[in-house]
Write a protein that holds these residues in place. Structure first.
Motif, PDB file in Angstrom:
ATOM      1  N   LEU A  83       9.673 -11.942  37.789  1.00  0.00           N
ATOM      2  CA  LEU A  83      10.404 -12.357  38.987  1.00  0.00           C
ATOM      3  C   LEU A  83      10.115 -13.817  39.307  1.00  0.00           C
ATOM      4  CD1 LEU A  83      12.080 -11.868  41.525  1.00  0.00           C
ATOM      5  CD2 LEU A  83      10.004 -10.993  42.637  1.00  0.00           C
ATOM      6  N   LYS A  84       8.846 -14.189  39.295  1.00  0.00           N
ATOM      7  CA  LYS A  84       8.479 -15.576  39.587  1.00  0.00           C
ATOM      8  C   LYS A  84       9.079 -16.526  38.549  1.00  0.00           C
ATOM      9  CE  LYS A  84       4.178 -14.504  42.019  1.00  0.00           C
ATOM     10  NZ  LYS A  84       2.692 -14.485  41.941  1.00  0.00           N
ATOM     11  N   ASN A  85       9.072 -16.107  37.282  1.00  0.00           N
ATOM     12  CA  ASN A  85       9.645 -16.941  36.224  1.00  0.00           C
ATOM     13  C   ASN A  85      11.134 -17.161  36.434  1.00  0.00           C
ATOM     14  OD1 ASN A  85       7.173 -17.108  35.021  1.00  0.00           O
ATOM     15  ND2 ASN A  85       7.649 -15.832  33.274  1.00  0.00           N
TER      16      ASN A  85
ATOM     17  N   GLN B 269       9.452 -35.119  38.342  1.00  0.00           N
ATOM     18  CA  GLN B 269      10.376 -33.981  38.337  1.00  0.00           C
ATOM     19  C   GLN B 269      10.882 -33.682  36.934  1.00  0.00           C
ATOM     20  OE1 GLN B 269      13.424 -35.071  41.157  1.00  0.00           O
ATOM     21  NE2 GLN B 269      12.397 -34.015  42.856  1.00  0.00           N
ATOM     22  N   ALA B 270      11.250 -34.746  36.204  1.00  0.00           N
ATOM     23  CA  ALA B 270      11.752 -34.565  34.835  1.00  0.00           C
ATOM     24  C   ALA B 270      10.687 -33.940  33.947  1.00  0.00           C
ATOM     25  CB  ALA B 270      12.203 -35.905  34.264  1.00  0.00           C
ATOM     26  N   ALA B 271       9.431 -34.395  34.094  1.00  0.00           N
ATOM     27  CA  ALA B 271       8.333 -33.843  33.297  1.00  0.00           C
ATOM     28  C   ALA B 271       8.109 -32.375  33.632  1.00  0.00           C
ATOM     29  CB  ALA B 271       7.061 -34.646  33.546  1.00  0.00           C
ATOM     30  N   GLU B 272       8.199 -32.035  34.920  1.00  0.00           N
ATOM     31  CA  GLU B 272       7.993 -30.644  35.336  1.00  0.00           C
ATOM     32  C   GLU B 272       9.098 -29.739  34.793  1.00  0.00           C
ATOM     33  OE1 GLU B 272       7.684 -27.968  39.427  1.00  0.00           O
ATOM     34  OE2 GLU B 272       7.598 -30.153  39.540  1.00  0.00           O
ATOM     35  N   ILE B 273      10.342 -30.230  34.831  1.00  0.00           N
ATOM     36  CA  ILE B 273      11.477 -29.448  34.323  1.00  0.00           C
ATOM     37  C   ILE B 273      11.312 -29.192  32.827  1.00  0.00           C
ATOM     38  CG2 ILE B 273      13.953 -29.544  33.837  1.00  0.00           C
ATOM     39  CD1 ILE B 273      14.226 -31.066  36.520  1.00  0.00           C
TER      40      ILE B 273
ATOM     41  N   LEU C 146      -6.775 -25.939  35.213  1.00  0.00           N
ATOM     42  CA  LEU C 146      -5.667 -25.870  34.262  1.00  0.00           C
ATOM     43  C   LEU C 146      -4.426 -25.381  35.006  1.00  0.00           C
ATOM     44  CD1 LEU C 146      -7.412 -24.257  31.148  1.00  0.00           C
ATOM     45  CD2 LEU C 146      -7.156 -26.678  31.738  1.00  0.00           C
ATOM     46  N   GLU C 147      -3.337 -26.129  34.885  1.00  0.00           N
ATOM     47  CA  GLU C 147      -2.102 -25.783  35.589  1.00  0.00           C
ATOM     48  C   GLU C 147      -0.911 -25.972  34.659  1.00  0.00           C
ATOM     49  OE1 GLU C 147       0.119 -26.362  39.863  1.00  0.00           O
ATOM     50  OE2 GLU C 147      -1.609 -27.618  39.382  1.00  0.00           O
ATOM     51  N   LEU C 148      -0.013 -25.021  34.657  1.00  0.00           N
ATOM     52  CA  LEU C 148       1.147 -25.067  33.770  1.00  0.00           C
ATOM     53  C   LEU C 148       1.950 -26.338  34.021  1.00  0.00           C
ATOM     54  CD1 LEU C 148       2.537 -23.147  31.663  1.00  0.00           C
ATOM     55  CD2 LEU C 148       4.137 -22.593  33.480  1.00  0.00           C
TER      56      LEU C 148
ATOM     57  N   ASN D  74       2.480 -22.917  39.833  1.00  0.00           N
ATOM     58  CA  ASN D  74       2.900 -23.201  41.213  1.00  0.00           C
ATOM     59  C   ASN D  74       1.727 -23.089  42.183  1.00  0.00           C
ATOM     60  OD1 ASN D  74       5.486 -23.767  40.503  1.00  0.00           O
ATOM     61  ND2 ASN D  74       6.419 -22.001  41.470  1.00  0.00           N
ATOM     62  N   GLY D  75       0.549 -23.482  41.718  1.00  0.00           N
ATOM     63  CA  GLY D  75      -0.624 -23.488  42.585  1.00  0.00           C
ATOM     64  C   GLY D  75      -1.351 -22.176  42.704  1.00  0.00           C
TER      65      GLY D  75
END
Length: 630
Positions: free
Chosen positions: A315-317, A346-350, A517-519, A557-558
């Motif tokens: 769901l989160k995905n 933003q571009a890097a996160e996308i 470590l964060e996605l 997402n934290g």
């Protein structure tokens, strides 16, 4: 064998590993209590292994009663199911596991005088240890034997022959400032002795004599508290005393680091050595639950916890994919110009999310090695997503409003385009980073040339300026991937000392423990080690594509999110750095191929190489650590 799964109040998945050997420390109880426990055990066995089951005729009823009369009633159905799972192993697996159990017990107790009481203790331990997950066997057995030895080692001849004199010498040589702390130091030394393998107890004390002689005995008082303060939890006693022995050994060396630094480094490494088998047991439990293994009264609750985990993750995905792709489409419509720092982020996160999500959808790399390039099947992805949400893939008879989190063809298509562009960007950066060490360390010129020739086409895919057929784009990415591998393998090794390598390992361990470590995270702190380009080869050889088995979850997402059984994280060593550093060490998210069941690594140890035959790098970063230049 296995633990069981729970869904925590914080909304996370966790695995519980009961401390089975502690059952052996409880008093047996009265004759009436023992009879009641045996009756309960008979009922549990009859329910879990009825008479029509062939195994019921093969097992010794008295052995079963002797074991489960020691287990508390609340854990009896689960313990019985795990015990039966042990005995249902294939003959060779069962033999290997039995031999392993016997060896682990013998390693700790074989130097004691053989008595009937000792034999009974060993037999009880071997029987109860069949319930312990494979990955936790060594730790749990060592922990239990250390408790036993604490109370009985002095009664055996090995104490008088080999241990009494060196212990007395150390305690007798304490300087005046430490004499008031003699009882504490005595306890520490005794725990060191009791947690060492048989035949190694006396030898382990030699560095402690040197420590006291050098006036560094304060380490024995400071290490326990500083270790707990740093890790925020208490290590199992044998692993802490393993770490303490390494601290002492390093502290007495010439030009040793400050004691606090030594304590911190060895504490971090001991935590990794504990968390790695704990995570392996958790992963094995998740796989067992997914495969439908019977866990007694924990079967249903474990299955529901696992199902909740996957539903929550999916769901989160889906929600994050919808949001990311809507943001990507809106960015396409903005006026051209120099992007701001916010737009770059933003571009890097996308791109990071697209790489991770596509890998999860197709359960394989974008450009599989030795496979004919082909367009990615959008409909297969959508159908799988519809199935995971419980909606039908068939067209409804009447128009229905889509669920707010439902993915569309446009979402999937945009995700694929962003992932292809992100892969091209990654490979461009990899080629650029590798050129510096490749030229300096005299890599093959043909390999260098091949990589540079691919850069223009990769740049066009990364920028989205050139529209290729999807299979052609995938073919290009596959060529670039192979070229990068060949270039990395062609860079010649440069000599480096053992001390230099150990210093780097210590500094990297400290940096990894300090960095969340964060996605999708593309930044991070510095590694406290100054390097030159020549140092890159030993770092790449020893740390590139190395699994971090101690990592249980990453931030998404934290929020802390457990890694699924088909996910792992591993180190990635870049060729150089765009930030003015010598080079970087990143952490990447890896995933297992759809058709595979193998572990992330086929080897053991703190940083084993990834199993690249069955696992692939998603190219999604979770942090980037920087190595300063000399």
């Amino acid at each position: 064998m296995y633990g069981y799964l729970i869904w925590t109040q914080n909304g996370g998945l966790d695995a519980v590993m009961p401390q089975w050997l502690d059952c052996l420390l409880l008093p047996k109880g009265s004759a009436a209590q023992v009879k009641l426990a045996e009756d309960n055990a008979r009922k549990a066995f009859a329910k879990a292994c009825p008479s029509q089951d062939p195994l019921s005729k093969q097992l010794n009823p008295q052995s079963m009663l002797a074991l489960f009369s020691r287990v508390e009633p609340g854990m009896l159905p689960f313990g019985m199911a795990v015990w039966l799972a042990h005995h249902r192993l294939q003959p060779l697996e069962l033999k290997v596991r039995t031999v392993t159990l016997e060896a682990l017990v013998s390693d700790q107790l074989s130097d004691l005088d053989h008595t009937a009481d000792l034999q009974r203790m060993q037999d009880d331990m071997k029987a109860m240890a069949t319930l312990i997950p494979d990955a936790m066997l060594a730790i749990d057995i060592r922990k239990h034997t250390a408790k036993l030895l604490r109370n009985m080692l002095q009664q055996h001849s090995v104490f008088a022959k080999t241990l009494n004199a060196p212990l007395s010498q150390i305690l007798g040589s304490l300087p005046p400032g430490l004499k008031p702390q003699l009882p504490i130091i005595q306890d520490v030394l005794w725990d060191v002795v009791c947690s060492r393998p048989a035949g190694q107890r006396a030898a382990a004390l030699a560095p402690f004599r040197a420590l006291i002689a050098q006036g560094k005995g304060r380490l024995l008082l400071d290490a326990p508290k500083r270790c707990v303060d740093r890790l925020k939890f208490m290590l199992p006693a044998p692993l802490f005393y393993d770490a303490l022995c390494l601290m002492v050994k390093e502290a007495v060396e010439p030009d040793a680091r400050p004691l606090d630094e030594i304590i911190d480094t060895q504490s971090d490494q001991a935590a990794d050595l504990y968390n790695a088998p704990l995570n392996a047991a958790r992963r094995a439990t998740m796989d067992a639950v997914a495969a439908g293994v019977n866990l007694g009264d924990k079967t249903t609750s474990s299955g529901e916890a696992l199902l909740t985990f996957y539903r929550d993750r999916d769901l989160k995905n889906r929600l994050r994919t919808r949001n990311a792709m809507q943001l990507a489409r809106s960015r396409k419509n903005t006026a051209p110009g120099q992007p701001t720092e916010k737009e770059k982020a933003q571009a890097a996160e996308i791109q990071a999310w697209s790489l991770q999500q596509l890998a999860q959808w197709i359960e394989g790399p974008i450009a599989p090695p030795k496979a004919k390039p082909a367009p990615i099947d959008r409909q297969a992805i959508l159908q799988a997503q519809q199935k995971s949400t419980g909606t039908s893939a068939k067209t409804p008879k009447a128009p229905q409003k889509a669920a707010p989190d439902a993915l569309t063809v446009a979402d999937v298509d945009q995700t694929i385009r962003e992932a292809l562009s992100g892969t091209a960007s990654f490979l461009l950066g990899e080629i650029s980073d590798l050129l510096a060490p490749a030229k300096l360390l005299q890599a093959d010129l043909e390999r260098i040339t091949h990589c540079t020739q691919l850069q223009p086409a990769l740049q066009e895919v990364a920028d989205g300026k050139k529209t290729l057929q999807e299979d052609a784009t995938i073919a290009l990415l596959g060529q670039a991937e192979e070229a990068v591998i060949q270039l990395r393998e062609g860079i010649k090794s440069a000599a480096s000392s053992a001390k230099l390598q150990q210093d780097f390992r210590n500094a990297l361990t400290a940096a990894l423990h300090a960095e969340p470590l964060e996605l999708g995270k593309r930044h991070g702190g510095q590694v406290a080690f100054r390097a030159q380009v020549e140092d890159w080869s030993f770092v790449s050889e020893n740390f590139h594509n190395r699994w971090l088995p101690h990592v249980k979850d990453i931030l998404v997402n934290g929020a802390p999110t457990p890694l699924a059984p088909n996910q792992a994280v591993a180190l990635y060593v870049t060729g150089s750095s765009l930030s003015g550093y010598a080079f970087d060490v990143s952490v990447h998210l890896w995933q297992r191929y759809r058709s595979s069941q193998g572990k992330p690594s086929t080897e053991s140890g703190p940083l084993p190489p990834m199993n690249t035959a069955e696992w692939f790098d998603t190219r999604t970063t979770c942090c980037v650590l920087h190595i300063p230049a000399k």
